[in-house]
Each structure stands twice: as C-alpha cells, then as structure tokens.
Design a protein around this motif. Structure first.
Motif, PDB file in Angstrom:
ATOM      1  N   ILE A   4      30.815  45.545  32.788  1.00 54.04           N
ATOM      2  CA  ILE A   4      32.252  45.386  32.558  1.00 54.04           C
ATOM      3  C   ILE A   4      32.879  46.773  32.461  1.00 54.04           C
ATOM      4  CG2 ILE A   4      33.990  44.454  31.000  1.00 54.04           C
ATOM      5  CD1 ILE A   4      32.287  42.334  32.423  1.00 54.04           C
ATOM      6  N   GLN A   5      33.883  47.024  33.289  1.00 54.77           N
ATOM      7  CA  GLN A   5      34.566  48.306  33.277  1.00 54.77           C
ATOM      8  C   GLN A   5      35.388  48.447  32.006  1.00 54.77           C
ATOM      9  OE1 GLN A   5      33.836  50.405  35.566  1.00 54.77           O
ATOM     10  NE2 GLN A   5      32.931  49.066  37.071  1.00 54.77           N
ATOM     11  N   SER A 119      37.387  37.434  40.377  1.00 59.22           N
ATOM     12  CA  SER A 119      36.350  38.252  40.979  1.00 59.22           C
ATOM     13  C   SER A 119      35.955  39.331  39.977  1.00 59.22           C
ATOM     14  CB  SER A 119      36.907  38.905  42.241  1.00 59.22           C
ATOM     15  OG  SER A 119      36.096  39.978  42.627  1.00 59.22           O
ATOM     16  N   ALA A 120      34.717  39.737  40.010  1.00 56.79           N
ATOM     17  CA  ALA A 120      34.252  40.792  39.108  1.00 56.79           C
ATOM     18  C   ALA A 120      34.929  42.126  39.391  1.00 56.79           C
ATOM     19  CB  ALA A 120      32.742  40.942  39.225  1.00 56.79           C
ATOM     20  N   TYR A 142      37.610  39.548  33.608  1.00 58.74           N
ATOM     21  CA  TYR A 142      36.992  38.256  33.347  1.00 58.74           C
ATOM     22  C   TYR A 142      35.478  38.401  33.447  1.00 58.74           C
ATOM     23  CZ  TYR A 142      36.021  33.283  33.469  1.00 58.74           C
ATOM     24  OH  TYR A 142      35.554  32.030  33.178  1.00 58.74           O
ATOM     25  N   CYS A 143      34.771  37.923  32.444  1.00 60.64           N
ATOM     26  CA  CYS A 143      33.314  37.970  32.418  1.00 60.64           C
ATOM     27  C   CYS A 143      32.793  36.559  32.659  1.00 60.64           C
ATOM     28  CB  CYS A 143      32.835  38.504  31.069  1.00 60.64           C
ATOM     29  SG  CYS A 143      31.053  38.648  30.972  1.00 60.64           S
ATOM     30  N   SER A 144      32.219  36.340  33.834  1.00 58.90           N
ATOM     31  CA  SER A 144      31.783  34.995  34.206  1.00 58.90           C
ATOM     32  C   SER A 144      30.583  34.517  33.388  1.00 58.90           C
ATOM     33  CB  SER A 144      31.464  34.925  35.694  1.00 58.90           C
ATOM     34  OG  SER A 144      30.459  35.846  36.023  1.00 58.90           O
ATOM     35  N   SER A 145      29.770  35.441  32.864  1.00 65.34           N
ATOM     36  CA  SER A 145      28.578  35.024  32.131  1.00 65.34           C
ATOM     37  C   SER A 145      28.920  34.216  30.884  1.00 65.34           C
ATOM     38  CB  SER A 145      27.714  36.230  31.760  1.00 65.34           C
ATOM     39  OG  SER A 145      28.413  37.080  30.879  1.00 65.34           O
ATOM     40  N   PHE A 149      37.671  36.591  28.729  1.00 65.95           N
ATOM     41  CA  PHE A 149      38.440  37.751  29.163  1.00 65.95           C
ATOM     42  C   PHE A 149      38.111  38.897  28.216  1.00 65.95           C
ATOM     43  CE2 PHE A 149      40.947  34.329  30.998  1.00 65.95           C
ATOM     44  CZ  PHE A 149      41.308  34.847  32.228  1.00 65.95           C
ATOM     45  N   ARG A 150      37.729  40.035  28.781  1.00 63.87           N
ATOM     46  CA  ARG A 150      37.426  41.212  27.968  1.00 63.87           C
ATOM     47  C   ARG A 150      38.557  42.219  28.140  1.00 63.87           C
ATOM     48  NH1 ARG A 150      31.461  41.302  27.911  1.00 63.87           N
ATOM     49  NH2 ARG A 150      30.996  39.158  27.324  1.00 63.87           N
ATOM     50  N   PRO A 151      39.148  42.678  27.034  1.00 62.49           N
ATOM     51  CA  PRO A 151      40.242  43.649  27.151  1.00 62.49           C
ATOM     52  C   PRO A 151      39.761  44.968  27.756  1.00 62.49           C
ATOM     53  CG  PRO A 151      39.828  43.067  24.836  1.00 62.49           C
ATOM     54  CD  PRO A 151      38.832  42.327  25.666  1.00 62.49           C
TER      55      PRO A 151
END
Length: 159
Positions: A4-5, A119-120, A142-145, A149-151
């Motif tokens: 995750i960026q 999309s990642a 967005y983290c599909s795992s 939603f990650r800020p």
C-alpha cells in the motif's frame, strides 16, 4: 499481499481545480477522474517521491447522474467513455477517482465500498464540503485483501 502506497501527490493547480469543481457542484456531490499527464509535466513526475502514486496534475469532471445526487454519485456513462478516450488521446494515466461529500466528513461510506471496483494502482479521493470555505481532502487506497480504504498522506507540489 499488495504494497500500500503511503503518499498521494497533487499539483497546486490541480488541487485548486479539484476544490473549485466540488464547490461548484453544491448542493450535489461532484465526481470525476484524477489523471497524470507525463508529456506536459515531466518536472512534476520527477518530483514525485518513489513511494507515491503518479502525481495528479489533471482533473476531469464527470456529470453526476445519481438519482439522489446530494448523497451519492454515479458517473454519466457517455462522460466516462469520453473522458477515458480523451485521456488516452492526450497520453494521460488514470491515477484515481474523486467525489465530494457536501454534508459529511471525507470518510468512505457504505455506498463507496459497494459502488466501484478499485484497482491497486488507483487512489480514491473524497472532498468534504461541510464547510465549503475550508474543504477537507482525503485520498485513500483500496486494499482488496481486507476490503478497506486506507488513508494516504496528501502532498502538494507547488508550481
């Protein structure tokens, strides 16, 4: 596991345009696409930290055709197609999507979780206009795992 960026970067001009588009959409939610034009802003792309997404330097507004546009958004289908074509023609990369929350904080709603496939490589920006004179902009990844939603940390490039 996807990395995750941590950062989302936007040019000062694109930031001003993003806020103006969202304010102009009141009392409804505004929505659209965030893009990066590599041909025209090579210095901007070079200034982007390695752990960041491509910098946002283009804003494309798409009409909101949701039945309850004050509380939700839905891209106008032809605007969406036209925007993707325009971006391809102008050698722009899709960086993310945006929409405003006219009366709530920039926190993803249940509709945000259910409404769009992510999309990642894309970010998802919510602009809160609870106080239209002091908007709050929050980008997410967005983290599909874990379907969350990650800020992202918001950074601006002054030009």
């Amino acid at each position: 596991m996807n990395h995750i960026q941590a950062n989302a970067t936007i040019t000062a001009g694109a930031y001003r345009q993003l806020i103006a588009v969202c304010q102009a959409g009141l009392p409804h939610e505004a929505c659209g696409v965030l893009a990066c034009s590599m041909d025209e802003d090579i210095a901007t792309v070079s200034a982007c930290p390695v752990d960041s997404l491509l910098p946002v330097n283009r804003i494309h507004t798409i009409r909101n055709v949701a039945a309850a546009a004050a509380h939700s958004f839905q891209f106008h289908p032809q605007d969406w197609i036209d925007t993707l074509y325009l971006m391809q023609k102008n050698r722009q990369s899709l960086v993310g999507l945006f929409h405003s929350h006219p009366g709530s904080l920039p926190i993803p709603s249940a509709a945000d979780h259910a409404g769009i496939s992510f999309s990642a490589t894309m970010s998802y920006w919510i602009i809160s206009l609870i106080n239209p004179q002091s908007p709050i902009v929050q980008p997410y990844r967005y983290c599909s795992s874990d379907q969350s939603f990650r800020p992202l940390m918001l950074a601006q490039i002054g030009i």
